[in-house]
Design an enzyme around this catalytic site. Structure first.
Site, PDB file in Angstrom:
ATOM      1  N   HIS A   1       0.517   3.958  -2.968  1.00 23.65           N
ATOM      2  CA  HIS A   1       0.080   5.337  -2.711  1.00 23.65           C
ATOM      3  C   HIS A   1       1.175   6.357  -2.992  1.00 23.65           C
ATOM      4  O   HIS A   1       0.879   7.514  -3.304  1.00 23.65           O
ATOM      5  CB  HIS A   1      -0.423   5.474  -1.276  1.00 23.65           C
TER       6      HIS A   1
ATOM      7  N   ARG B   1       0.838  -1.211   0.000  1.00 17.92           N
ATOM      8  CA  ARG B   1       0.000   0.000   0.000  1.00 17.92           C
ATOM      9  C   ARG B   1       0.869   1.255   0.000  1.00 17.92           C
ATOM     10  O   ARG B   1       0.548   2.258  -0.667  1.00 17.92           O
ATOM     11  CB  ARG B   1      -0.929  -0.023   1.217  1.00 17.92           C
TER      12      ARG B   1
ATOM     13  N   TRP C   1     -10.654  -8.558   2.425  1.00 16.93           N
ATOM     14  CA  TRP C   1     -11.373  -8.845   1.187  1.00 16.93           C
ATOM     15  C   TRP C   1     -11.455 -10.354   0.921  1.00 16.93           C
ATOM     16  O   TRP C   1     -12.369 -10.805   0.261  1.00 16.93           O
ATOM     17  CB  TRP C   1     -10.671  -8.185   0.011  1.00 16.93           C
TER      18      TRP C   1
END
Length: 371
Positions: free
Chosen positions: A132, A128, A271
């Site tokens: 990002h 991540r 998820w």
């Protein structure tokens, strides 16, 4: 000060500064991880090339010294450092691939040191961070991307989409102390590569060459996806970076990893049932499970009707609703090899957004880790 006077000052600074061969910091030999080939022996030091980079590099170093003492000159100093990086790349300047492999191996150790953090791996949060740091790129203005690692600075570090990434930055700060020669942009994107590969995903082609920038180069808020939005928002965000519908869907598969936290994004849950392993289960679950809106006080998200232990964001569920997105998501649900191939390609491109081609130290990307 006029540009001519500034240039004269730079020239005087360069001539007054004695040149010296810069020694690379000693690199601790990291244990080579399982499934990783033996680290190649470093080539003979190319430190002598410091003296042969020519006026472009010498001038760049002198300008950087000047720029460091002047807030108004810092942006210009960063531009010259970019030119110096291009000059270094042109003469195959050290460090070598073997040196970067040692950094990779250290990051791989960090990934497995999580113990009680989330699901026992720092891999998802490191991916991540790399995502990002790179996804702020704007192709129209040429700003953002991984080149300057501007998430180190406020207010970008405090943007809502970056909540919780201080965990990943702090982990990589410890690696940076051991390998101070690597830029933050190279370190963070290499961490993203390691995260994917060490959690069972495809090989991600990667090459170094990013430079560290300044706070004035930080990007404005709003360049990263808002998980509460729909298809139009996703296209606005990803088209700005230069990606198409197929690539949007391929990148979304990164949600196979990790989980959301109420104290960060406001959302909650993983998820997939295997949030530390890269698989195409994200796509399979989108189509195989019955998804219903979660009844809670938090932001709108979906949960699987059967176990109520999984979640999907509005931006995930739209992949099953939008006609163009759906065909790609369906294809990836049916063929993991296809997704691995497309994911590898698009993640490699994502991590290079905003980096001038001339800065890269190799024309062809490397495959790190096991080959």
């Amino acid at each position: 000060m006029s540009f001519a006077a500034l240039r004269a000052s730079i020239r005087r600074s360069a001539l007054a500064t004695p040149t010296r061969a810069a020694a690379r910091p000693a690199l601790r030999q990291s244990a080579v991880r399982r499934f990783t080939t033996e680290t190649p022996a470093p080539k003979k030091s190319n430190a002598v090339l410091y003296g042969g980079l020519g006026a472009a590099v010498i001038g760049g170093v002198a300008f950087y010294v000047y720029a460091s003492s002047s807030d108004t000159a810092k942006e210009a100093g960063s531009a010259v450092r970019s030119g110096a990086q291009a000059a270094k790349a042109a003469v195959n300047f050290v460090p070598t691939k073997a040196d970067y492999q040692k950094v990779y191996d250290k990051i791989a150790e960090v990934i497995d040191s999580a113990e009680n953090y989330d699901d026992g791996s720092y891999g998802p949060v490191l991916l991540r961070l790399a995502w990002h740091a790179s996804g702020t790129y704007d192709k129209e203005t040429g700003t953002g991307g991984s080149n300057y690692a501007t998430m180190r600075f406020h207010p970008e570090s405090a943007h809502g989409a970056n909540a919780g990434l201080n965990v990943a930055r702090d982990l990589m700060e410890n690696v940076k102390k051991e390998f101070p020669w690597i830029s933050y942009g190279d370190l963070w994107t290499l961490a993203g590569v390691a995260a994917v590969q060490e959690m069972g995903g495809p090989k991600i082609p990667w090459r170094p060459g990013r430079i560290d920038g300044f706070a004035t180069q930080a990007t404005p808020d709003g360049r990263l996806p808002d998980a509460t939005q729909g298809a139009d928002h996703l296209r606005n965000i990803f088209y700005r970076m230069g990606f198409n519908d197929q690539e949007i869907v391929a990148l979304s598969g990164a949600h196979a990893l990790g989980r959301c936290h109420t104290d960060r994004s406001g959302f909650e849950g993983p998820w997939t049932f295997s949030p530390t392993t890269v698989t195409n289960d994200y796509y399979k679950l989108l189509f195989d499970e019955k998804w219903v809106w979660k009844k809670w006080s938090g932001p709108k998200q979906l949960e699987d009707k059967k176990t109520k232990s999984l979640m999907m964001l509005p931006t995930d569920y739209v992949l099953t609703q939008d006609k163009s997105f759906k065909k790609y998501a369906k294809a990836y649900a049916e063929n993991q090899d296809l997704w691995f191939k497309d994911f590898s390609s698009v993640v490699s491109r994502l991590f290079e957004l905003g980096v001038p081609t001339a800065q890269f130290t190799t024309s062809e990307p490397w495959i790190m880790g096991s080959e």
